[in-house]
Design an enzyme around this catalytic site. Sequence first.
Site, mmCIF file in Angstrom:
data_model
loop_
_atom_site.group_PDB
_atom_site.id
_atom_site.type_symbol
_atom_site.label_atom_id
_atom_site.label_comp_id
_atom_site.label_asym_id
_atom_site.label_seq_id
_atom_site.Cartn_x
_atom_site.Cartn_y
_atom_site.Cartn_z
ATOM 1 N N CYS A 121 -2.963 35.484 5.425
ATOM 2 C CA CYS A 121 -2.665 36.923 5.492
ATOM 3 C C CYS A 121 -3.654 37.690 6.366
ATOM 4 O O CYS A 121 -3.355 38.785 6.828
ATOM 5 C CB CYS A 121 -2.656 37.532 4.096
ATOM 6 N N HIS A 270 -2.182 45.278 5.032
ATOM 7 C CA HIS A 270 -1.364 44.092 4.777
ATOM 8 C C HIS A 270 -0.357 44.395 3.669
ATOM 9 O O HIS A 270 -0.687 45.079 2.693
ATOM 10 C CB HIS A 270 -2.290 42.942 4.368
ATOM 11 N N ASN A 300 6.382 40.122 1.802
ATOM 12 C CA ASN A 300 5.103 39.722 2.405
ATOM 13 C C ASN A 300 5.388 38.711 3.519
ATOM 14 O O ASN A 300 5.797 37.583 3.250
ATOM 15 C CB ASN A 300 4.209 39.112 1.316
HETATM 16 O O1 UT7 Z 1 -0.634 37.981 0.693
HETATM 17 C C1 UT7 Z 1 -1.502 37.115 0.029
HETATM 18 C C2 UT7 Z 1 -2.173 37.787 -1.067
HETATM 19 N N1 UT7 Z 1 -1.324 37.806 -2.221
HETATM 20 C C3 UT7 Z 1 -1.423 38.817 -3.048
HETATM 21 O O2 UT7 Z 1 -2.135 39.740 -2.747
HETATM 22 C C4 UT7 Z 1 -0.700 38.760 -4.376
HETATM 23 C C5 UT7 Z 1 -1.567 39.369 -5.439
HETATM 24 N N2 UT7 Z 1 -0.980 39.321 -6.766
HETATM 25 C C6 UT7 Z 1 0.102 40.016 -7.102
HETATM 26 O O3 UT7 Z 1 0.668 40.716 -6.277
HETATM 27 C C7 UT7 Z 1 0.572 39.969 -8.533
HETATM 28 O O4 UT7 Z 1 -0.355 39.236 -9.316
HETATM 29 C C8 UT7 Z 1 1.981 39.333 -8.691
HETATM 30 C C9 UT7 Z 1 3.037 40.289 -8.151
HETATM 31 C C10 UT7 Z 1 2.053 38.019 -7.966
HETATM 32 C C11 UT7 Z 1 2.308 39.101 -10.160
HETATM 33 O O5 UT7 Z 1 2.176 40.289 -10.892
HETATM 34 P P1 UT7 Z 1 1.375 40.285 -12.274
HETATM 35 O O6 UT7 Z 1 1.489 41.640 -12.811
HETATM 36 O O7 UT7 Z 1 0.007 39.751 -11.999
HETATM 37 O O8 UT7 Z 1 2.247 39.311 -13.165
HETATM 38 P P2 UT7 Z 1 1.839 37.910 -13.803
HETATM 39 O O9 UT7 Z 1 1.697 36.866 -12.760
HETATM 40 O O10 UT7 Z 1 0.708 38.088 -14.759
HETATM 41 O O11 UT7 Z 1 3.104 37.611 -14.646
HETATM 42 C C12 UT7 Z 1 3.476 38.444 -15.761
HETATM 43 C C13 UT7 Z 1 4.757 37.903 -16.309
HETATM 44 C C14 UT7 Z 1 4.689 36.414 -16.602
HETATM 45 O O12 UT7 Z 1 5.442 36.186 -17.774
HETATM 46 P P3 UT7 Z 1 4.693 35.994 -19.196
HETATM 47 O O13 UT7 Z 1 3.784 34.823 -19.016
HETATM 48 O O14 UT7 Z 1 3.973 37.282 -19.419
HETATM 49 O O15 UT7 Z 1 5.829 35.750 -20.120
HETATM 50 C C15 UT7 Z 1 5.398 35.782 -15.441
HETATM 51 O O16 UT7 Z 1 6.007 34.539 -15.775
HETATM 52 O O17 UT7 Z 1 5.817 38.061 -15.357
HETATM 53 C C16 UT7 Z 1 6.462 36.804 -15.162
HETATM 54 N N3 UT7 Z 1 6.963 36.729 -13.783
HETATM 55 C C17 UT7 Z 1 8.174 37.165 -13.425
HETATM 56 N N4 UT7 Z 1 9.167 37.721 -14.153
HETATM 57 C C18 UT7 Z 1 10.272 38.061 -13.492
HETATM 58 C C19 UT7 Z 1 6.325 36.265 -12.673
HETATM 59 N N5 UT7 Z 1 7.130 36.373 -11.615
HETATM 60 C C20 UT7 Z 1 8.286 36.928 -12.057
HETATM 61 C C21 UT7 Z 1 9.487 37.312 -11.418
HETATM 62 N N6 UT7 Z 1 10.447 37.864 -12.184
HETATM 63 N N7 UT7 Z 1 9.697 37.137 -10.101
#
Ligand code: UT7
Length: 343
Positions: A121, A270, A300
């Site tokens: 990125c 970004h 992204n």
């Molecule tokens: O460009 C490279 C750099 N990348 C980034 O900057 C990404 C940085 N991180 C993020 O943007 C966020 O951490 C994410 C968008 C990837 C995830 O958001 P989050 O609020 O951190 O969610 P999480 O990973 O903690 O997941 C929360 C819940 C989980 O379920 P449980 O374990 O709470 O039951 C995930 O399984 O959301 C679930 N989940 C989804 N649910 C529906 C994860 N992805 C999805 C999805 N749809 N696509």
Amino acid sequence: MPNAFISGTGFYVPPRRVTNDDLRTVYGIDTTHEWIVKRTGIEERRFADEGVGTSDLGLLAAQAAIEKAGIAKTDLDMIIFATLSSEHCFPGSGVYLQEKLGLCDGPNAKFVPALDVRNQCSGFLYALGTATSMVKSGACKHVLVVGAEVHSAALDLTARGRGVASLFGDGAGAVVVSATEEDRGVRAWKLGADGRFADTLSQRIWDIRKRPFIPQNAEGVGQISPEFMWAYMDGKLVFKHAVERMVMVLMETCMMHGVTGEAIDMFFFHQANMRINQFIQQTLGIPEEKIVHNIHRYGNTTAATIPILLAEAEETGRLRRGMKIALCSFGSGFTWGAAIIDW
Ligand code: UT7
């Protein structure tokens, strides 16, 4: 010493739109439009068709940037290609682009060097810093910098992969960095990396320490388990470091240039997550009208996000000659970077 300015911008995104609902209905991913929009700001992304490679997208962006720069492609002295999704393990996409641009044709072919940058990125900012140095040193007059990705081929588009697959899209952006005696151009740039987090966002398809580097079955056919086939990301950890590093590197780059944030007319962040950018905006008190976004339309696109933003902003007239702008990114590695440009 000449200044290095961006003489042309261009972008290309494949025409196929994939909405959040398509992820659910077409690919069977257990997700919802509401979840993705609320957590990331993404509404849709573009996926290239099978048969289309990263240098194909890069070519169309590059041609637009070269035309805008008002130069002939044979005026280029160097190509720098930033991507994490090169067509093959090696060679990188830069040489494929060079050949597609026709730069190997004819008796007077210049065979310009083609350098690949693998900083995910932050790849565009690493490439821009390198191009700026090449131009300022006098080694090059015109450097083509491309950020392009075909992510759609390497996303786990199943229920298992939703945490990563919902975030990424395909696209390409390009700029030409040129020498000028005018008082404008890239004023300051700063890059950073923290290799302690190399595995935190990674795709470790093979392991060169193993013999062979990809396990084989009894018939000698390579076998890659899903754990290594697809990208791994600890999203929360990436998020936490992204906001800290981006705020820090932006402030450091402003200090290098001797300005405060108020002097910046427009910010190009970004596009990984709308919430990351909103956090930076709030922390630094940046007014909404100074920020451009397109994550809702493209997701992204990794190395391509910033050059696409620049090209779109120039095309729509938001980015104009005389503006002072800041670019900033963070991603896998961890790597990060920022630049300030007098446009
Ligand atoms: O460009 C490279 C750099 N990348 C980034 O900057 C990404 C940085 N991180 C993020 O943007 C966020 O951490 C994410 C968008 C990837 C995830 O958001 P989050 O609020 O951190 O969610 P999480 O990973 O903690 O997941 C929360 C819940 C989980 O379920 P449980 O374990 O709470 O039951 C995930 O399984 O959301 C679930 N989940 C989804 N649910 C529906 C994860 N992805 C999805 C999805 N749809 N696509």
